[in-house]
Write a protein that holds these residues in place. Structure first.
Motif, PDB file in Angstrom:
ATOM      1  N   THR A 143      -1.951  50.100 -23.469  1.00  0.00           N
ATOM      2  CA  THR A 143      -0.485  50.125 -23.558  1.00  0.00           C
ATOM      3  C   THR A 143       0.078  48.768 -23.948  1.00  0.00           C
ATOM      4  O   THR A 143       0.916  48.664 -24.858  1.00  0.00           O
ATOM      5  CB  THR A 143       0.122  50.582 -22.221  1.00  0.00           C
ATOM      6  OG1 THR A 143      -0.419  51.867 -21.868  1.00  0.00           O
ATOM      7  CG2 THR A 143       1.636  50.692 -22.323  1.00  0.00           C
ATOM      8  N   GLU A 144      -0.386  47.725 -23.257  1.00  0.00           N
ATOM      9  CA  GLU A 144       0.124  46.380 -23.522  1.00  0.00           C
ATOM     10  C   GLU A 144      -0.308  45.877 -24.900  1.00  0.00           C
ATOM     11  O   GLU A 144       0.450  45.193 -25.600  1.00  0.00           O
ATOM     12  CB  GLU A 144      -0.356  45.423 -22.429  1.00  0.00           C
ATOM     13  CG  GLU A 144       0.185  45.744 -21.040  1.00  0.00           C
ATOM     14  CD  GLU A 144      -0.584  46.838 -20.309  1.00  0.00           C
ATOM     15  OE1 GLU A 144      -0.184  47.186 -19.187  1.00  0.00           O
ATOM     16  OE2 GLU A 144      -1.583  47.360 -20.862  1.00  0.00           O
ATOM     17  N   GLU A 147       1.919  47.644 -27.462  1.00  0.00           N
ATOM     18  CA  GLU A 147       3.272  47.087 -27.430  1.00  0.00           C
ATOM     19  C   GLU A 147       3.330  45.759 -28.174  1.00  0.00           C
ATOM     20  O   GLU A 147       4.305  45.467 -28.873  1.00  0.00           O
ATOM     21  CB  GLU A 147       3.739  46.894 -25.994  1.00  0.00           C
ATOM     22  CG  GLU A 147       5.162  46.354 -25.890  1.00  0.00           C
ATOM     23  CD  GLU A 147       5.615  46.189 -24.459  1.00  0.00           C
ATOM     24  OE1 GLU A 147       6.586  46.851 -24.057  1.00  0.00           O
ATOM     25  OE2 GLU A 147       4.995  45.378 -23.738  1.00  0.00           O
ATOM     26  N   GLU A 153       9.611  48.721 -26.918  1.00  0.00           N
ATOM     27  CA  GLU A 153       9.134  48.358 -25.580  1.00  0.00           C
ATOM     28  C   GLU A 153       8.500  49.589 -24.960  1.00  0.00           C
ATOM     29  O   GLU A 153       9.089  50.668 -24.969  1.00  0.00           O
ATOM     30  CB  GLU A 153      10.294  47.847 -24.723  1.00  0.00           C
ATOM     31  CG  GLU A 153      10.861  46.536 -25.227  1.00  0.00           C
ATOM     32  CD  GLU A 153      11.919  45.997 -24.287  1.00  0.00           C
ATOM     33  OE1 GLU A 153      11.562  45.535 -23.192  1.00  0.00           O
ATOM     34  OE2 GLU A 153      13.108  46.046 -24.652  1.00  0.00           O
ATOM     35  N   SER A 154       7.308  49.419 -24.413  1.00  0.00           N
ATOM     36  CA  SER A 154       6.509  50.572 -24.011  1.00  0.00           C
ATOM     37  C   SER A 154       6.831  51.056 -22.607  1.00  0.00           C
ATOM     38  O   SER A 154       7.312  50.315 -21.752  1.00  0.00           O
ATOM     39  CB  SER A 154       5.018  50.232 -24.098  1.00  0.00           C
ATOM     40  OG  SER A 154       4.675  49.267 -23.116  1.00  0.00           O
ATOM     41  N   THR A 290       2.086  56.870 -24.618  1.00  0.00           N
ATOM     42  CA  THR A 290       2.814  55.603 -24.666  1.00  0.00           C
ATOM     43  C   THR A 290       4.186  55.839 -25.295  1.00  0.00           C
ATOM     44  O   THR A 290       4.302  55.989 -26.508  1.00  0.00           O
ATOM     45  CB  THR A 290       2.040  54.546 -25.471  1.00  0.00           C
ATOM     46  OG1 THR A 290       0.725  54.414 -24.932  1.00  0.00           O
ATOM     47  CG2 THR A 290       2.741  53.197 -25.391  1.00  0.00           C
ATOM     48  N   LEU A 293       7.637  53.212 -28.241  1.00  0.00           N
ATOM     49  CA  LEU A 293       7.209  52.482 -29.432  1.00  0.00           C
ATOM     50  C   LEU A 293       7.550  53.277 -30.697  1.00  0.00           C
ATOM     51  O   LEU A 293       7.835  54.471 -30.638  1.00  0.00           O
ATOM     52  CB  LEU A 293       5.707  52.192 -29.372  1.00  0.00           C
ATOM     53  CG  LEU A 293       5.243  51.377 -28.160  1.00  0.00           C
ATOM     54  CD1 LEU A 293       3.744  51.139 -28.217  1.00  0.00           C
ATOM     55  CD2 LEU A 293       5.998  50.058 -28.055  1.00  0.00           C
TER      56      LEU A 293
END
Length: 347
Positions: A143-144, A147, A153-154, A290, A293
């Protein structure tokens, strides 16, 4: 969209995950069923040698069509884009440096194709969060990383048809959760979830529940003041904007009484508060999506499965659900964008 002249099928890019885990097993088993090609065109980012090893080890007959570039994608086939040619040692069930190295090669190549609109959606097989760490991947998880490489922004959402569980804080230590929870963060995550529920799931007026931070939501300050001083006032302020947001709810009673069934989305304050009940209710059938995005990514809700890797025991249900979710979200989002565009033209 890619290849629209040849087919209107959605092109699904698939990263293979850790080469020593069950990722390739669930991928190969899923696409043994040729009816899957009626729904999409899959493109696997990996290596013919690695895929052949797993096919032989598992005695699978999944037909693979090797391609050297994404311009050569063939519909009605399982496409494999060869992104490395060297021999790679496979140690099934073990977390090795090569497992992380080649998981990242697959993921980064698939992500680049996603950014360049050469694939429509990204479906990621599980990685090992320790052995994938490197200069290129210094993140707690998919996820990060996504992003950092995509727009927006996730918000991590674990979901089934009955429950969509979002996380206000993600992969952070429990000791940092309370200090991370702010009115701004809660507001931002509510906004991301509400927008995603509208554009990705076609819910026109979504109802969102927010869980409390402390046991019993603090019991009026006896077990912590954050719920009364931060969470409750923030929810009240968000409501003033017209959003249907409710809470805070004590997590134990919320799930024990099945109150979650009354909402389109739920926001948990921290990772295990949301994912422990989610996986207890849905493990093996859930999808990691996710949200927030500019591109669509889904994943099965399980990990690398090192304990069963290579033993032909992996269940494909979660992977299949992740695949079909990505297709549904892609169609919903395109329809939403088109409708919004038409509204703007009318105005």
């Amino acid at each position: 969209m890619p290849n629209t002249e040849k087919s209107n099928k959605i092109i699904v890019g698939i990263s293979i995950g850790d080469i020593n885990g069950i990722g390739l097993e669930v991928i190969l088993k899923t696409f043994q069923d040729k009816r899957m090609f009626d729904f999409c065109t899959p493109v696997l980012f990996g290596s013919n040698k690695v895929v052949s090893f797993h096919k032989k080890n598992l005695n699978l007959n999944t037909s693979i069509h090797g391609i050297q570039s994404l311009e050569k994608v063939v519909h009605n086939k399982m496409n494999l884009l060869n992104i490395w040619k060297e021999e790679v040692k496979i140690d099934l069930g073990k977390a090795t440096p090569d497992g992380g190295k080649y998981a990242l090669k697959s993921l980064s190549s698939a992500l680049e194709a996603l950014k360049n609109n050469q694939i429509d959606v990204l479906l990621t097989a599980p990685i090992n969060k320790e052995n994938i760490q490197s200069k290129e991947f210094d993140f707690p998880g998919h996820t990060e990383y996504l992003e950092d490489n995509l727009e927006g922004e996730s918000l991590m959402i674990l979901m089934t048809d009955e429950l969509r569980m979002g996380l206000i804080t993600g992969h952070i230590p429990i000791s940092k959760v309370a200090e991370t929870i702010t009115p701004e963060l809660i507001t931002k995550k509510v906004e991301i979830m509400e927008h995603s529920l509208k554009q990705d799931f076609n819910i026109s007026k979504p109802k969102i529940a927010v869980l409390g931070l402390n046991p019993h939501c603090g019991d009026k300050g006896v077990i912590g003041k954050e719920d009364d001083e931060i969470v409750r006032p923030t929810i009240a302020k968000i409501k003033e904007s017209g959003k249907m947001v409710f809470g805070p709810y004590a997590a134990d009673g919320f799930f024990g009484s099945e109150t979650y069934k009354q909402f389109d989305g739920v926001l948990a304050m921290y990772h295990d508060q949301g994912l422990a009940p989610f996986k207890a209710l849905s493990f093996g059938n859930g999808v990691n999506f996710t949200a927030g995005l500019n591109k669509i990514r889904t994943s099965p809700d399980h990990g690398t499965g090192f304990d069963i890797a290579g033993k032909n025991k992996a269940n494909t249900t979660s992977f299949e659900e992740a695949l079909f979710t990505s297709l549904k979200v892609f169609r919903n989002r395109n329809e939403y964008i088109e409708l919004e565009s038409n509204r703007l033209k009318i105005k």
